[in-house]
Design an enzyme around this catalytic site. Structure first.
Site, PDB file in Angstrom:
ATOM      1  N   THR A  54       0.854  -1.179   0.000  1.00  0.00           N
ATOM      2  CA  THR A  54       0.000   0.000   0.000  1.00  0.00           C
ATOM      3  C   THR A  54       0.894   1.234   0.000  1.00  0.00           C
ATOM      4  O   THR A  54       2.051   1.177   0.418  1.00  0.00           O
ATOM      5  CB  THR A  54      -0.924   0.038   1.241  1.00  0.00           C
ATOM      6  OG1 THR A  54      -0.133  -0.064   2.420  1.00  0.00           O
ATOM      7  CG2 THR A  54      -1.947  -1.085   1.195  1.00  0.00           C
ATOM      8  N   ASP A  55       0.337   2.328  -0.458  1.00  0.00           N
ATOM      9  CA  ASP A  55       1.046   3.602  -0.453  1.00  0.00           C
ATOM     10  C   ASP A  55       0.864   4.285   0.892  1.00  0.00           C
ATOM     11  O   ASP A  55       0.066   3.856   1.725  1.00  0.00           O
ATOM     12  CB  ASP A  55       0.511   4.505  -1.563  1.00  0.00           C
ATOM     13  CG  ASP A  55       0.877   4.013  -2.950  1.00  0.00           C
ATOM     14  OD1 ASP A  55       1.941   3.384  -3.093  1.00  0.00           O
ATOM     15  OD2 ASP A  55       0.095   4.256  -3.887  1.00  0.00           O
ATOM     16  N   ALA A  56       1.562   5.393   1.076  1.00  0.00           N
ATOM     17  CA  ALA A  56       1.445   6.169   2.305  1.00  0.00           C
ATOM     18  C   ALA A  56      -0.003   6.576   2.540  1.00  0.00           C
ATOM     19  O   ALA A  56      -0.704   6.992   1.620  1.00  0.00           O
ATOM     20  CB  ALA A  56       2.331   7.403   2.224  1.00  0.00           C
TER      21      ALA A  56
END
Length: 90
Positions: A54-56
């Site tokens: 997942t991204d930030a």
């Protein structure tokens, strides 16, 4: 034999799933927190493999993470150990 964890987290304060560093210093990631907790439980470095990333700032529920434990810990014991070694947002 590999162990598979199913994790959930509030990604608000994480810089994504994957372990990473900035200027040589680690930054807060889901993988980094998991590996630190597992390393405390097993008393040696533990590396994990995420089934996805997942991204930030992205939340997850049911993300799969595998690792190779150096010795067996009963499922309930591992669950309790992780619960006491992980932050509330993971």
């Amino acid at each position: 034999m590999a162990t598979l964890l199913r994790v959930a987290y509030d990604g608000t304060d994480f810089h994504g799933f994957a372990r990473q560093a900035r200027d040589g210093d680690p930054i807060r990631t889901v993988q980094g927190e998991l590996e630190a907790a597992l390393s405390r439980i097993y008393k040696q470095p533990i590396l994990t493999r995420g089934a996805s990333r997942t991204d930030a700032g992205v939340h997850a529920r049911g993300q799969l993470v595998g690792f190779d434990p150096p010795f067996a810990i009963p499922s309930r014991g591992l669950l309790l150990g992780l619960a006491s070694n992980l932050p509330a947002d993971l």
